[in-house]
Design a protein around this motif. Structure first.
Motif, mmCIF file in Angstrom:
data_model
loop_
_atom_site.group_PDB
_atom_site.id
_atom_site.type_symbol
_atom_site.label_atom_id
_atom_site.label_comp_id
_atom_site.label_asym_id
_atom_site.label_seq_id
_atom_site.Cartn_x
_atom_site.Cartn_y
_atom_site.Cartn_z
ATOM 1 N N TYR A 48 0.827 -1.210 0.000
ATOM 2 C CA TYR A 48 0.000 0.000 0.000
ATOM 3 C C TYR A 48 0.863 1.263 0.000
ATOM 4 O O TYR A 48 0.441 2.311 0.489
ATOM 5 C CB TYR A 48 -0.945 0.007 1.202
ATOM 6 C CG TYR A 48 -2.017 -1.054 1.104
ATOM 7 C CD1 TYR A 48 -3.188 -0.827 0.384
ATOM 8 C CD2 TYR A 48 -1.843 -2.300 1.705
ATOM 9 C CE1 TYR A 48 -4.158 -1.808 0.278
ATOM 10 C CE2 TYR A 48 -2.813 -3.286 1.606
ATOM 11 C CZ TYR A 48 -3.968 -3.031 0.888
ATOM 12 O OH TYR A 48 -4.923 -4.017 0.781
ATOM 13 N N ARG A 114 -3.705 -2.920 8.930
ATOM 14 C CA ARG A 114 -2.454 -3.213 8.222
ATOM 15 C C ARG A 114 -1.264 -2.640 8.996
ATOM 16 O O ARG A 114 -1.364 -1.641 9.703
ATOM 17 C CB ARG A 114 -2.480 -2.588 6.825
ATOM 18 C CG ARG A 114 -3.663 -2.959 5.956
ATOM 19 C CD ARG A 114 -3.617 -4.349 5.405
ATOM 20 N NE ARG A 114 -2.380 -4.698 4.751
ATOM 21 C CZ ARG A 114 -2.261 -5.695 3.867
ATOM 22 N NH1 ARG A 114 -3.336 -6.419 3.548
ATOM 23 N NH2 ARG A 114 -1.114 -5.978 3.312
ATOM 24 N N ASP A 118 3.495 -1.569 5.503
ATOM 25 C CA ASP A 118 2.741 -1.760 4.262
ATOM 26 C C ASP A 118 2.507 -0.444 3.526
ATOM 27 O O ASP A 118 2.129 -0.447 2.356
ATOM 28 C CB ASP A 118 1.379 -2.403 4.552
ATOM 29 C CG ASP A 118 1.501 -3.863 4.953
ATOM 30 O OD1 ASP A 118 2.583 -4.446 4.748
ATOM 31 O OD2 ASP A 118 0.518 -4.428 5.480
#
Length: 256
Positions: A48, A114, A118
């Motif tokens: 991400y 998360r 990430d």
């Protein structure tokens, strides 16, 4: 000023999104107004990172705006240590805001939270006072990429993270793997060109590709500032073996 952010050949080929992001805005009240230019390079291995680069660059701009008067005063006083302290505080605020947003989203949607890594991204912010009498600028940095200055036809590196080993692949990254924001003051001269970029452009400019560096120096060091369309085309000039996303913001210091 001209700015462009383009997807690299590797991401085009693989069908992946651009992981770079940029911000161009003004911050501060009229008496302390500055142009804020930011580039962020999402770490390729982080799933991400495109979200991290986009959100952290914008959140950092918001928090630096809240500190604009203090930043302007420290810049005019040429206090590099204080600039680094204020920038570190602002970026820490941006990181906390990102974490709060992620936690809120996970709670609302019932999804797992998360990990910080990430969203890993680098970040470089250049602050340029809009008062033409003030010639000081400050670069605030986390990670690789950074600032180059075109002086008399040659690119000079102005990266506060530069430790002399340009081929080191390790880099600090937000929001988790950094110890603070490094700040560097510079005094510009009329006719110079400031280039703020992610490593998709700073690496070929500083690592063993003199032809690429000379081409950009010729295109961007002339008497005329390129049009928006020409700059976009020029920013995509290919460099052999470099296929990463490329984000570049150039500032032309007005000649005398």
């Amino acid at each position: 000023m001209r700015a462009a952010s383009v997807r690299g050949d590797s991401h085009n080929w693989e069908g992946n999104c651009r992981q770079d992001a940029m911000v161009v805005t003004r911050i501060g009240p009229p008496e302390a107004e500055m142009l804020l230019l930011a580039v962020a390079d999402g770490v390729g291995s982080a799933p991400y990172s495109h979200v991290g680069s986009y959100q952290l660059s914008r959140l950092a701009a918001v928090h630096l705006d809240q500190e604009a008067e203090s930043l302007y005063a420290a810049l005019c006083a040429r206090n590099e240590t204080k600039l680094g302290f204020i920038a570190t505080k602002a970026v820490a605020g941006a990181v906390s805001r990102l974490r709060a947003q992620r936690e809120g989203s996970a709670a609302r949607h019932g999804t797992p939270l998360r990990a910080d890594q990430d969203y890993a991204t680098t970040l470089h912010v250049l602050l340029v006072p809009t008062d033409p009498r003030v010639r000081e600028r400050v670069l605030c940095s986390v990670g690789d990429g950074g600032l180059l200055v075109l002086r008399e036809g040659r690119w000079e590196h102005e990266d506060p993270n530069d430790d002399g080993d340009l081929l080191d692949t390790r880099t600090d990254a937000l929001p988790h793997a950094y110890h603070g924001v490094k700040a560097k003051l510079l005094h510009t001269a009329p006719g110079e060109v400031l280039l703020l970029g992610t490593d998709g452009i700073t690496n070929p400019l500083t690592q063993r590709d003199p032809e690429f560096a000379q081409r950009l120096a010729h295109m961007w060091g002339g008497p005329e500032v390129p049009s928006l369309s020409d700059f976009l085309w020029q920013a995509q000039t290919r460099a052999k073996s470099y296929d990463d996303d490329r984000t570049v913001i150039c500032v032309w210091e007005k000649p005398e």
